[in-house]
Design a protein around this motif. Structure first.
Motif, mmCIF file in Angstrom:
data_model
loop_
_atom_site.group_PDB
_atom_site.id
_atom_site.type_symbol
_atom_site.label_atom_id
_atom_site.label_comp_id
_atom_site.label_asym_id
_atom_site.label_seq_id
_atom_site.Cartn_x
_atom_site.Cartn_y
_atom_site.Cartn_z
ATOM 1 N N MET A 164 -8.755 9.339 -1.170
ATOM 2 C CA MET A 164 -8.084 8.074 -0.896
ATOM 3 C C MET A 164 -6.573 8.235 -1.022
ATOM 4 S SD MET A 164 -8.651 4.371 -2.762
ATOM 5 C CE MET A 164 -10.345 4.258 -2.166
ATOM 6 N N ALA A 165 -5.852 7.615 -0.098
ATOM 7 C CA ALA A 165 -4.389 7.651 -0.143
ATOM 8 C C ALA A 165 -3.887 6.943 -1.403
ATOM 9 C CB ALA A 165 -3.811 6.982 1.101
ATOM 10 N N THR A 166 -2.743 7.387 -1.881
ATOM 11 C CA THR A 166 -2.206 6.858 -3.132
ATOM 12 C C THR A 166 -1.983 5.355 -3.070
ATOM 13 O OG1 THR A 166 -1.099 8.967 -3.554
ATOM 14 C CG2 THR A 166 -0.345 7.069 -4.813
ATOM 15 N N MET A 189 -6.022 -1.083 -4.677
ATOM 16 C CA MET A 189 -7.332 -1.424 -5.220
ATOM 17 C C MET A 189 -7.248 -1.703 -6.719
ATOM 18 S SD MET A 189 -10.847 0.847 -5.237
ATOM 19 C CE MET A 189 -10.874 1.009 -3.452
ATOM 20 N N MET A 190 -6.483 -0.894 -7.416
ATOM 21 C CA MET A 190 -6.341 -1.076 -8.858
ATOM 22 C C MET A 190 -5.606 -2.376 -9.176
ATOM 23 S SD MET A 190 -5.445 2.835 -10.032
ATOM 24 C CE MET A 190 -5.944 2.711 -11.743
ATOM 25 N N GLU A 191 -4.598 -2.696 -8.401
ATOM 26 C CA GLU A 191 -3.861 -3.936 -8.631
ATOM 27 C C GLU A 191 -4.736 -5.157 -8.415
ATOM 28 O OE1 GLU A 191 -0.480 -3.706 -6.101
ATOM 29 O OE2 GLU A 191 0.697 -2.457 -7.485
ATOM 30 N N THR A 243 -2.926 2.406 -17.617
ATOM 31 C CA THR A 243 -3.890 3.311 -16.985
ATOM 32 C C THR A 243 -3.609 3.457 -15.498
ATOM 33 O OG1 THR A 243 -5.586 2.668 -18.596
ATOM 34 C CG2 THR A 243 -6.342 3.716 -16.568
ATOM 35 N N LYS A 244 -3.327 2.332 -14.852
ATOM 36 C CA LYS A 244 -3.027 2.371 -13.415
ATOM 37 C C LYS A 244 -1.811 3.243 -13.123
ATOM 38 C CE LYS A 244 -0.257 -0.164 -11.354
ATOM 39 N NZ LYS A 244 0.604 -1.242 -10.837
ATOM 40 N N VAL A 302 -2.106 6.666 -10.881
ATOM 41 C CA VAL A 302 -1.365 6.738 -9.611
ATOM 42 C C VAL A 302 -0.379 7.898 -9.650
ATOM 43 C CG1 VAL A 302 0.351 5.551 -8.185
ATOM 44 C CG2 VAL A 302 -1.636 4.300 -9.029
ATOM 45 N N ALA A 303 0.245 8.119 -10.798
ATOM 46 C CA ALA A 303 1.210 9.217 -10.927
ATOM 47 C C ALA A 303 0.526 10.574 -10.775
ATOM 48 C CB ALA A 303 1.918 9.137 -12.265
#
Length: 283
Positions: free
Chosen positions: A138-140, A146-148, A241-242, A246-247
């Motif tokens: 999945m693209a960053t 999705m996480m947001e 965590t997000k 993501v990083a």
């Protein structure tokens, strides 16, 4: 501890001032007024909220007495856990962490962090997105979006208990007036009994107004605010965590990835760079 200290200060200030002014504390003891006000408050609370919100309110109120687990120590453990997972994935490949995220209870990494294991919702959040990373490409920006979305949904869930308590705090003064009006209705029966009997009955009625306002603004309203602060600290764990995940998906080294997560934490509970680094090394 702060909840207890605050409650003692409120009670001591109000009742102490009343007594010093010549008031009789026994006059304030009106069980029927308490029954009317708090019985109606509890009933309206049950009517207005689904069962899971009712349970979360009592759970949140108890947490105010025992202390929130989302403190500096919790955040340090969270960042250390993420570092270990990222480091293992970087050294051994993404597939190496599949067993850890599929069975965190038996994972050597996760089992070192019992505080994280107790937070089932956060644990599921971590493992779900690590599973997505290990099973797809999945693209960053898609992963971050999705996480947001999930964090927004979780924010709404965490806010529900404090909002429910706040509504009860707003209703208590009105319910105090209800109790007072009923007291005045009863007083009408004593008009022929003389001023002393009428005065006692009116005083009992006014206690209802006092109790509604006192409990609403002195205890239940502040409890709602305290629950809201606790929910915000829990939400910060998700945001931390997000940022870290993501990083790492963006190609950052594990140490730098958790630095992104560290920066997402509130300053009063954020570990220092060297403090976190020492904790990670000790693990």
């Amino acid at each position: 501890m702060l909840l207890i200290i605050g409650a003692v200060v409120v009670v001591a200030s109000v009742l102490g001032g009343y007594t010093l002014h010549g008031g009789n504390l026994m006059v304030l003891w009106q069980p029927t007024e308490v029954l009317i006000i708090f019985g109606a408050a509890i009933g309206s609370f049950v009517i207005a909220n689904p069962l899971h919100t009712v349970k979360e309110v009592f759970r949140g109120a108890l947490r105010q007495l025992t202390g929130s687990p989302f403190n500096k120590s919790f955040y340090v453990d969270l960042l250390s856990l993420l570092y270990e997972i990222f480091d293992k994935s970087r050294k051994q490949g993404v597939m190496a962490i599949e067993e850890d995220i599929d069975n965190p209870e038996s994972s050597q990494i996760f089992s070192r962090y019992p505080a994280i294991m107790k937070s089932k919702e956060l644990l599921a959040f971590i493992t779900d997105y690590l599973r997505i990373i290990s099973s797809g490409n999945m693209a960053t920006h898609e992963l971050e979006g999705m996480m947001e979305n999930e964090i927004d949904s979780r924010e709404h869930e965490l806010a529900e208990p404090s909002h429910a308590v706040h509504k009860i705090a707003d209703a208590l003064p009105g319910l105090g007036i209800v109790a007072a009006v009923l007291g005045i209705v009863i007083t009408m029966n004593f008009l022929s009994d003389g001023p002393e009997r009428i005065g006692i009955s009116v005083a009992a009625a006014l206690v209802g107004t006092f109790l509604g306002i006192f409990m609403g603004y002195g205890f239940v309203g502040p409890l709602s605010a305290a629950m809201e602060h606790t929910a915000k600290y829990e939400l910060k764990a998700y945001e931390c965590t997000k940022s870290a995940i993501v990083a790492t998906v963006s190609g950052q080294a594990p140490q730098m990835a958790i630095e992104f997560g560290r920066k997402a934490l509130p300053t009063d509970k954020r570990p220092g760079f060297q403090e976190l680094n020492d904790h990670v090394r000790s693990k």
